[in-house]
Design a protein around this motif. Sequence first.
Motif, PDB file in Angstrom:
ATOM      1  N   ALA A  61       0.827  -1.213   0.000  1.00 50.61           N
ATOM      2  CA  ALA A  61       0.000   0.000   0.000  1.00 50.61           C
ATOM      3  C   ALA A  61       0.861   1.264   0.000  1.00 50.61           C
ATOM      4  CB  ALA A  61      -0.916   0.000   1.218  1.00 50.61           C
ATOM      5  N   ASP A  62       0.379   2.281  -0.677  1.00 52.26           N
ATOM      6  CA  ASP A  62       1.121   3.545  -0.759  1.00 52.26           C
ATOM      7  C   ASP A  62       1.184   4.260   0.587  1.00 52.26           C
ATOM      8  OD1 ASP A  62       1.647   3.186  -3.446  1.00 52.26           O
ATOM      9  OD2 ASP A  62      -0.112   4.328  -4.097  1.00 52.26           O
ATOM     10  N   ASN A  63       0.253   3.944   1.494  1.00 56.59           N
ATOM     11  CA  ASN A  63       0.247   4.575   2.822  1.00 56.59           C
ATOM     12  C   ASN A  63       0.691   3.600   3.912  1.00 56.59           C
ATOM     13  OD1 ASN A  63      -1.958   2.892   2.779  1.00 56.59           O
ATOM     14  ND2 ASN A  63      -3.383   4.365   3.706  1.00 56.59           N
ATOM     15  N   SER A  75       8.179  -2.100   4.190  1.00 59.09           N
ATOM     16  CA  SER A  75       7.101  -2.026   3.199  1.00 59.09           C
ATOM     17  C   SER A  75       7.639  -1.521   1.863  1.00 59.09           C
ATOM     18  CB  SER A  75       6.014  -1.069   3.695  1.00 59.09           C
ATOM     19  OG  SER A  75       6.558   0.247   3.827  1.00 59.09           O
ATOM     20  N   LYS A  76       6.834  -1.703   0.833  1.00 61.78           N
ATOM     21  CA  LYS A  76       7.207  -1.152  -0.475  1.00 61.78           C
ATOM     22  C   LYS A  76       7.477   0.339  -0.374  1.00 61.78           C
ATOM     23  CE  LYS A  76       4.339   0.626  -3.286  1.00 61.78           C
ATOM     24  NZ  LYS A  76       3.245   0.955  -4.227  1.00 61.78           N
ATOM     25  N   LYS A  77       6.620   1.051   0.343  1.00 66.52           N
ATOM     26  CA  LYS A  77       6.780   2.502   0.469  1.00 66.52           C
ATOM     27  C   LYS A  77       8.151   2.858   1.034  1.00 66.52           C
ATOM     28  CE  LYS A  77       4.864   6.454   3.010  1.00 66.52           C
ATOM     29  NZ  LYS A  77       3.881   6.864   4.041  1.00 66.52           N
ATOM     30  N   ALA A 129       6.609  -4.408  -7.983  1.00 72.99           N
ATOM     31  CA  ALA A 129       6.474  -3.089  -7.362  1.00 72.99           C
ATOM     32  C   ALA A 129       7.795  -2.331  -7.377  1.00 72.99           C
ATOM     33  CB  ALA A 129       5.975  -3.229  -5.921  1.00 72.99           C
ATOM     34  N   GLN A 175       8.413   0.661 -11.113  1.00 77.10           N
ATOM     35  CA  GLN A 175       8.250   2.034 -10.625  1.00 77.10           C
ATOM     36  C   GLN A 175       9.316   2.929 -11.267  1.00 77.10           C
ATOM     37  OE1 GLN A 175      10.751   3.502  -8.368  1.00 77.10           O
ATOM     38  NE2 GLN A 175      11.949   1.645  -8.758  1.00 77.10           N
TER      39      GLN A 175
END
Length: 231
Positions: A154-156, A176-178, A215, A219
């Motif tokens: 998730a972006d958040n 996380s990915k973020k 992901a 990007q």
Amino acid sequence: MKMQHFDSSTALNDAFAADIAARLQQAIETRGQAVFVVSGGKTPLPLFKALAQTDLDWSKVVITLADDRWLPEQHPDSNEGLVKANLLQHKAAAAHFVSLFDATHQDDAFAGCAVIAERVKGLATFDVLILGMGEDGHTASLFPCSEQIQAGLADNAPDVLAVQPATAPYQRISFSKKRLLDSRQIYIHLVGEKKLTVLQQAEAGPDASEMPIRAILQQQLVPVTVNFAAS
């Protein structure tokens, strides 16, 4: 994405170690400190051993893992133990290591996650991030089989999350990915033709929850270099 093919893993590790050292040196000169994030497993061990002998002001380097199994460092499957035994040696012994394990919650990564989140919140943007990739397309501990995969992508998302893979042992802590994308340079370190096939599959499809490495690959925020050797 930049793809670099090497004739052997030895040639890959020699070039890779020099590239990493140059980037860490630049970070130290520019910002007074470097943040170096690595991944575990057998693939990076020769790279770690080469880096450990590299001339660098390691006292100004902070090292942590992209993810780890929720195990004490003495456990043979702990990535922290692996990093300390192979990278934090010789000249690199002066580096500062940030653990992703908390012994006060040793039986439950989900209970200990808040402690790890507090521990890593002061980390600056990662200067160098090395990721691996599983044959299922997972990276760090962002497993497509886990119930936590959407939260991790998730972006958040928070910086770190606890993960329980359905197809791999042990609870995990993973960035996380973020947070992984809060990096200046990302490398994906791959050895073996099977991994190249998986990489090609990941490049060809759009669904990051199916193959989380997508992901990272798909990007445009952070430069990504894939270092590959067939053997």
